[in-house]
Motif scaffolding. Structure first.
Motif, mmCIF file in Angstrom:
data_model
loop_
_atom_site.group_PDB
_atom_site.id
_atom_site.type_symbol
_atom_site.label_atom_id
_atom_site.label_comp_id
_atom_site.label_asym_id
_atom_site.label_seq_id
_atom_site.Cartn_x
_atom_site.Cartn_y
_atom_site.Cartn_z
ATOM 1 N N ALA A 1 0.843 -1.199 0.000
ATOM 2 C CA ALA A 1 0.000 0.000 0.000
ATOM 3 C C ALA A 1 0.875 1.244 0.000
ATOM 4 O O ALA A 1 1.978 1.248 0.549
ATOM 5 N N ILE A 2 0.346 2.290 -0.617
ATOM 6 C CA ILE A 2 0.903 3.633 -0.560
ATOM 7 C C ILE A 2 -0.210 4.538 -0.058
ATOM 8 O O ILE A 2 -1.355 4.436 -0.518
ATOM 9 N N ALA A 3 0.087 5.399 0.884
ATOM 10 C CA ALA A 3 -0.930 6.276 1.462
ATOM 11 C C ALA A 3 -1.638 7.067 0.367
ATOM 12 O O ALA A 3 -1.011 7.714 -0.471
ATOM 13 N N GLY A 4 -2.963 6.979 0.371
ATOM 14 C CA GLY A 4 -3.772 7.706 -0.586
ATOM 15 C C GLY A 4 -3.905 7.067 -1.946
ATOM 16 O O GLY A 4 -4.563 7.622 -2.842
ATOM 17 N N GLN A 5 -3.309 5.870 -2.129
ATOM 18 C CA GLN A 5 -3.308 5.262 -3.459
ATOM 19 C C GLN A 5 -3.877 3.842 -3.487
ATOM 20 O O GLN A 5 -3.790 3.151 -4.497
ATOM 21 N N GLY A 6 -4.426 3.350 -2.385
ATOM 22 C CA GLY A 6 -5.040 2.029 -2.376
ATOM 23 C C GLY A 6 -4.093 0.942 -1.910
ATOM 24 O O GLY A 6 -2.951 1.195 -1.533
ATOM 25 N N SER B 1 -14.342 -3.559 9.160
ATOM 26 C CA SER B 1 -15.274 -3.033 8.173
ATOM 27 C C SER B 1 -15.888 -1.758 8.757
ATOM 28 O O SER B 1 -16.251 -1.725 9.937
ATOM 29 N N PRO B 2 -16.005 -0.691 7.959
ATOM 30 C CA PRO B 2 -16.543 0.561 8.515
ATOM 31 C C PRO B 2 -17.903 0.410 9.179
ATOM 32 O O PRO B 2 -18.207 1.086 10.165
ATOM 33 N N GLY B 3 -18.730 -0.506 8.681
ATOM 34 C CA GLY B 3 -20.090 -0.633 9.184
ATOM 35 C C GLY B 3 -20.220 -1.233 10.566
ATOM 36 O O GLY B 3 -21.298 -1.148 11.171
ATOM 37 N N ILE B 4 -19.159 -1.841 11.091
ATOM 38 C CA ILE B 4 -19.257 -2.460 12.428
ATOM 39 C C ILE B 4 -18.300 -1.847 13.438
ATOM 40 O O ILE B 4 -18.242 -2.298 14.576
ATOM 41 N N HIS B 5 -17.565 -0.826 13.029
ATOM 42 C CA HIS B 5 -16.495 -0.306 13.894
ATOM 43 C C HIS B 5 -17.034 0.188 15.235
ATOM 44 O O HIS B 5 -16.523 -0.175 16.298
ATOM 45 N N ARG B 6 -18.038 1.007 15.183
ATOM 46 C CA ARG B 6 -18.576 1.571 16.427
ATOM 47 C C ARG B 6 -19.188 0.488 17.319
ATOM 48 O O ARG B 6 -18.899 0.429 18.532
ATOM 49 N N GLU B 7 -19.972 -0.396 16.735
ATOM 50 C CA GLU B 7 -20.656 -1.418 17.521
ATOM 51 C C GLU B 7 -19.666 -2.385 18.166
ATOM 52 O O GLU B 7 -19.798 -2.749 19.342
ATOM 53 N N GLU C 1 -5.930 1.542 3.592
ATOM 54 C CA GLU C 1 -6.004 1.877 2.170
ATOM 55 C C GLU C 1 -6.975 0.966 1.415
ATOM 56 O O GLU C 1 -7.449 1.325 0.341
ATOM 57 N N ALA C 2 -7.266 -0.188 1.992
ATOM 58 C CA ALA C 2 -8.247 -1.088 1.380
ATOM 59 C C ALA C 2 -9.675 -0.742 1.776
ATOM 60 O O ALA C 2 -10.615 -1.430 1.357
ATOM 61 N N GLY C 3 -9.844 0.278 2.600
ATOM 62 C CA GLY C 3 -11.178 0.722 2.975
ATOM 63 C C GLY C 3 -11.624 0.352 4.366
ATOM 64 O O GLY C 3 -12.753 0.668 4.769
ATOM 65 N N ALA C 4 -10.764 -0.324 5.137
ATOM 66 C CA ALA C 4 -11.113 -0.637 6.524
ATOM 67 C C ALA C 4 -11.016 0.628 7.373
ATOM 68 O O ALA C 4 -10.289 1.568 7.043
ATOM 69 N N ARG C 5 -11.726 0.633 8.466
ATOM 70 C CA ARG C 5 -11.614 1.730 9.428
ATOM 71 C C ARG C 5 -10.619 1.311 10.505
ATOM 72 O O ARG C 5 -10.793 0.274 11.161
ATOM 73 N N ALA C 6 -9.562 2.091 10.666
ATOM 74 C CA ALA C 6 -8.478 1.765 11.593
ATOM 75 C C ALA C 6 -8.448 2.783 12.725
ATOM 76 O O ALA C 6 -8.369 3.984 12.489
ATOM 77 N N GLY C 7 -8.536 2.283 13.954
ATOM 78 C CA GLY C 7 -8.524 3.173 15.105
ATOM 79 C C GLY C 7 -8.131 2.429 16.358
ATOM 80 O O GLY C 7 -7.518 1.360 16.309
ATOM 81 N N HIS C 8 -8.481 3.012 17.503
ATOM 82 C CA HIS C 8 -8.138 2.450 18.808
ATOM 83 C C HIS C 8 -9.374 2.445 19.704
ATOM 84 O O HIS C 8 -10.269 3.284 19.553
ATOM 85 N N LEU C 9 -9.394 1.519 20.633
ATOM 86 C CA LEU C 9 -10.521 1.441 21.552
ATOM 87 C C LEU C 9 -10.555 2.614 22.515
ATOM 88 O O LEU C 9 -11.627 3.025 22.971
ATOM 89 N N TYR C 10 -9.388 3.143 22.830
ATOM 90 C CA TYR C 10 -9.284 4.250 23.775
ATOM 91 C C TYR C 10 -8.366 5.323 23.187
ATOM 92 O O TYR C 10 -7.563 5.034 22.293
ATOM 93 N N PRO C 11 -8.457 6.566 23.681
ATOM 94 C CA PRO C 11 -7.625 7.634 23.133
ATOM 95 C C PRO C 11 -6.135 7.325 23.249
ATOM 96 O O PRO C 11 -5.681 6.715 24.224
#
Length: 273
Positions: free
Chosen positions: A130-135, A251-257, A223-233
């Motif tokens: 992957a390259i940032a911003g390019q998939g 998957s973006p649709g289940i990240h919050r839940e 870059e493949a469309g997943a949502r990447a984050g952390h459970l806590y700050p």
């Protein structure tokens, strides 16, 4: 040098490292020891890290490196200068036991953001990039993360620390996921778990790992469309892209839940979007 040029060199280095790994396992002559009494390290980890370091120095002299065996000092994490983040063998236990989930992980970071990533799985014959911003790609073909929004149908990847006394709290998370999701996979390589999220084989992944375990896979999944984050700050002073505690990539649709489910399992009341 452009990111694409950097990626091309990093892929070549990762594939050379993969050949060293395959050859070493076929010969079965490597020794091993345990770091801090519980984390397996083989002679091959050190030899491959050394070769990757030599190749990076050849092409990118003067750029800092953070690697699991040769340069584990994390003081470089909050510096804006270019940084290479390397795991010579992600899945060392798998490697030593003859399993196939083994990867070389190389990421290039600039100004605290991961710009280039390659995860090469020599026994699976797969190279994720992957390259940032390019998939993102697997073996040069574009890949895309799952689009599921149904937590009950989700296949979730995770892992566990080597220290047994650190595992009991994580069992609450595991029980919650097993109760609310389709099933769990534990493949023994964080880098490949993230790549499996990137190409939709897994719908989600959570774990706490070191920067070299996840940096390249984090970019590939994002870059493949997943949502990447952390459970806590994340704490101040460490870039989010390099902070390995309480990762959640989905998957973006289940990240919050899924995040809410895991935080409830921790006993917390935080509701972080």
């Amino acid at each position: 040098m452009t990111p694409a040029e950097r990626l091309k060199i990093a892929v070549d280095i990762a594939r050379e490292a993969g050949r060293l790994i395959v050859d070493a396992r076929s010969r079965q002559t490597f020794g091993h020891r345990y770091k801090q009494g519980h984390e397996l390290v083989t002679d091959v980890d050190v030899a491959v890290d050394t070769r990757i370091s030599e190749r990076l120095q050849q092409h990118f002299a003067g750029e800092a490196r953070l690697s699991e065996e040769l340069a584990p000092d994390r003081s470089n994490l909050n510096r804006p200068e270019p940084l290479w983040v390397v795991d010579p063998i992600d899945g060392t236990v798998n490697f030593a036991h003859g399993l196939r989930h083994v990867a070389v992980s190389i990421a290039w970071v600039h100004e605290g953001r991961i710009r280039v990533g390659v995860v090469h799985a020599p026994f699976l014959d797969e190279t994720f990039t992957a390259i940032a911003g390019q998939g993102a790609w697997c073996n040069d073909a574009p890949i895309q993360a799952s689009k599921t929004g149904n937590l009950q149908r989700c296949l979730v990847g995770t892992g566990f620390p080597y220290r047994r006394d650190s595992r009991p709290p994580l069992m609450r998370r595991l029980a919650a996921v097993l109760d609310h999701c389709q099933d769990v996979r534990r493949n023994g390589s964080a880098a490949l778990d993230l790549c499996d999220v990137a190409c939709g084989r897994l719908d989600a992944y959570y774990e706490s790992v070191s920067p070299w375990d996840f940096a390249a896979g984090w970019l590939i999944a994002r870059e493949a469309g997943a949502r990447a984050g952390h459970l806590y700050p994340c704490p101040e002073g460490i870039p989010e892209d390099l902070y390995g505690e309480n990762l959640l990539v989905t998957s973006p649709g289940i990240h919050r839940e899924l995040g809410e489910l895991l935080r409830r399992a921790d006993g917390g009341e935080l509701d972080i979007p």
